[in-house]
Every structure is written in C-alpha cells, then in structure tokens.
Design an enzyme around this catalytic site. Structure first.
Site, PDB file in Angstrom:
ATOM      1  N   HIS A 130      26.058 -41.456 -75.317  1.00  0.00           N
ATOM      2  CA  HIS A 130      26.925 -40.747 -74.363  1.00  0.00           C
ATOM      3  C   HIS A 130      26.417 -40.994 -72.931  1.00  0.00           C
ATOM      4  O   HIS A 130      27.203 -41.302 -72.031  1.00  0.00           O
ATOM      5  CB  HIS A 130      26.924 -39.248 -74.710  1.00  0.00           C
ATOM      6  CG  HIS A 130      27.647 -38.369 -73.745  1.00  0.00           C
ATOM      7  ND1 HIS A 130      28.965 -37.985 -73.929  1.00  0.00           N
ATOM      8  CD2 HIS A 130      27.257 -37.796 -72.584  1.00  0.00           C
ATOM      9  CE1 HIS A 130      29.333 -37.210 -72.924  1.00  0.00           C
ATOM     10  NE2 HIS A 130      28.314 -37.083 -72.082  1.00  0.00           N
ATOM     11  N   GLU A 131      25.099 -40.908 -72.741  1.00  0.00           N
ATOM     12  CA  GLU A 131      24.521 -41.138 -71.410  1.00  0.00           C
ATOM     13  C   GLU A 131      24.655 -42.606 -70.990  1.00  0.00           C
ATOM     14  O   GLU A 131      24.991 -42.899 -69.842  1.00  0.00           O
ATOM     15  CB  GLU A 131      23.040 -40.722 -71.398  1.00  0.00           C
ATOM     16  CG  GLU A 131      22.797 -39.242 -71.635  1.00  0.00           C
ATOM     17  CD  GLU A 131      23.564 -38.348 -70.665  1.00  0.00           C
ATOM     18  OE1 GLU A 131      23.800 -38.755 -69.510  1.00  0.00           O
ATOM     19  OE2 GLU A 131      23.947 -37.252 -71.088  1.00  0.00           O
ATOM     20  N   HIS A 134      28.059 -43.158 -69.711  1.00  0.00           N
ATOM     21  CA  HIS A 134      28.244 -42.689 -68.320  1.00  0.00           C
ATOM     22  C   HIS A 134      27.793 -43.793 -67.356  1.00  0.00           C
ATOM     23  O   HIS A 134      28.437 -44.060 -66.350  1.00  0.00           O
ATOM     24  CB  HIS A 134      27.400 -41.446 -68.046  1.00  0.00           C
ATOM     25  CG  HIS A 134      28.040 -40.138 -68.428  1.00  0.00           C
ATOM     26  ND1 HIS A 134      29.310 -39.788 -68.052  1.00  0.00           N
ATOM     27  CD2 HIS A 134      27.557 -39.082 -69.129  1.00  0.00           C
ATOM     28  CE1 HIS A 134      29.591 -38.565 -68.518  1.00  0.00           C
ATOM     29  NE2 HIS A 134      28.543 -38.121 -69.177  1.00  0.00           N
ATOM     30  N   GLU A 188      33.746 -37.052 -69.040  1.00  0.00           N
ATOM     31  CA  GLU A 188      33.013 -36.599 -70.233  1.00  0.00           C
ATOM     32  C   GLU A 188      33.695 -37.090 -71.511  1.00  0.00           C
ATOM     33  O   GLU A 188      33.036 -37.566 -72.430  1.00  0.00           O
ATOM     34  CB  GLU A 188      32.898 -35.070 -70.241  1.00  0.00           C
ATOM     35  CG  GLU A 188      31.976 -34.508 -69.170  1.00  0.00           C
ATOM     36  CD  GLU A 188      30.580 -35.079 -69.214  1.00  0.00           C
ATOM     37  OE1 GLU A 188      30.187 -35.665 -70.227  1.00  0.00           O
ATOM     38  OE2 GLU A 188      29.870 -34.957 -68.199  1.00  0.00           O
TER      39      GLU A 188
HETATM   40 ZN   LIG Z   1      28.232 -36.281 -70.173  1.00  0.00          ZN
END
Ligand SMILES: [Zn+2]
Length: 259
Positions: A130-131, A134, A188
């Site tokens: 997830h990071e 980003h 997100e």
């Molecule tokens: Zn996030």
C-alpha cells in the site's frame, strides 16, 4: 536591441508556460488516472529524500534488527514487483502507533506498533505494498500540487523555471507540508488497489490484505492518521478489495516468487 530583449523575455515566458503545462499532468500507470502534478519525478524525489532525512533525525530508529530486516526484505520484494527503479529505502521506527508512511522516490517508514495489527508476513506485505503504491503513484507530489494559495503557485513557478537551490528549499518546505497532510480518499483507494496487485505479484497472499484491514478495524488504540481516520471505512475498503481479488489472485498464481 530593446525589441530583441523583449522578444527573448517573451520566448522565455512561453517556454516556462509550456514547461508548466507539460509537467502539470501525469498518469498513474496501473489505473490510467490522470493527475494534476506540478513536479517532475526528479524534483519530487529530492523532496522525498529531504523529508526522509529529517524524519530519520527526529524519530527514533528501532534497534530490533530482526524486525527491521523483515521490513526491508518484504519491502524490497514488493518494490521489485512494482517495477519502479527507485532508490528504495525501508526504515523501522520505534513507535507504538500502528502506522506507516511513504515519500516520493521510494522512501518508506514503518512503526514497530504496526506488528500489533500485521500478524504475519503477508499482512506486513499488504501494508508495505500500500505504501509502495503511494510512492509509485506520485501521491505526495499530487497532494502538494493540489494545495491552493501561494505555496502551490511558488512550487509551480519553481518547477517551470528548473530546480535552483531556492526552488529546492521550496520543495523541502512543500515536502514537510506534504508529510503532514493526509492523502485523500481516492488516493487511499488507489493505493489499496495497486498495493493488492503489487503484493500478489511479489508472491504474498492478497487475501491476507482483507485480514489486515479487519485487524485494523478491531484495533482499539490511538487512531493513526494513515490507516483509519482518512481512509475509506473498513467495510467499504474490504468490499473493494474483495471485488479486486480475482485479478490479484491471478497475479499471485503467476508470481515468479511462488515457483
Ligand atoms: Zn495510505
């Protein structure tokens, strides 16, 4: 003489404007989404590096070498699966808040408290992917570019002019702002989707991402900004993850790490 000078000034102004237009839009490769973005990757990566160095000075780095090694191993595998050749760096910080963050150019931080929620390697991979998503989706630069007011104009002007030292200082300030400001909801959701693909491609079981978010939903402690307050509600996010699960499972089954 005067005419020639005016001509040159006009030429520079047009060139700067063109430069700004060229760098004002980028695309997220995995989703095809067009994003408003003033910064070149080089500028954003500089910004990320500056902010990371600052955070490493201010936050306590964990002495738990075993956990730090695990964070680096899982992080590097997911990063490799993303196909982006960044100067990836994964640091474990001593902080009981179950949180993590990502900066432009592949600078990622994980708190020791995350292990209260991420119960196995696949769940850790879900957070790290997830990071990583980003970072590869340029979310910080997009967030900074989206700021209204003088700062955004200055950053935009700086980007159009090229990176002088003053411009770089501006980027450093913008980075600090970018680190404090949470990602928005659509970023997100995008990081959830892309992260799910990245973790699966790296050979981690994507179904564990659902388990991770269940653990987050049940976690009763402080509400970390990155994982609860600004994110889509856990139910909503789990529903979306499950909708994307068939595609993620195909990635998982084809992952070279599982052969
Ligand atoms: Zn996030």
């Amino acid at each position: 003489m005067v005419t020639s000078l005016l001509h040159r000034i006009r030429y520079i102004a047009v060139a700067a404007l063109l430069g700004a237009t060229v760098t004002a839009c980028t695309t997220v490769a995995e989703t095809g989404r067009t994003q408003f973005n003033f910064m070149s990757d080089r500028q954003a990566n500089q910004m990320g590096l500056g902010a990371y160095q600052q955070i490493k000075k201010e936050k306590k780095i964990s002495r738990n070498t075993e956990l730090a090694k695990q964070v680096r191993q899982v992080g590097n595998r997911v990063a490799k699966a993303s196909g982006r050749n960044y100067a990836w760096e994964f640091t474990l910080f001593e902080d009981e808040n179950p949180n993590a963050f990502a900066l432009p150019g592949g600078k990622v931080g994980v708190n020791t408290g995350l292990f209260k929620v991420a119960k196995n390697r696949d769940q850790l991979a879900a957070v790290m992917a997830h990071e990583v998503a980003h970072a590869t989706s340029r979310h910080s630069a997009e967030r900074v570019s989206g700021q209204t007011g003088v700062q955004a104009i200055l950053v935009g002007a700086g980007a159009a002019m090229g990176a002088s030292q003053n411009t770089m200082n501006l980027f450093a300030q913008a980075a600090t702002l970018g680190v404090i400001l949470p990602f928005n909801r659509s970023q997100e959701s995008e990081a959830d989707y892309i992260g799910l693909l990245f973790m699966a491609r790296a050979g981690y079981d994507p179904r564990q991402a659902v388990e991770l978010w269940k653990n987050f939903a049940n976690y009763g402690g402080n509400r970390p900004p990155e994982f609860l307050s600004t994110h889509p509600s856990p139910g909503n996010r789990i529903q979306k993850l499950q909708a994307n699960m068939p595609a993620a499972m195909r990635e998982y089954q084809n992952s070279p790490y599982r052969k």
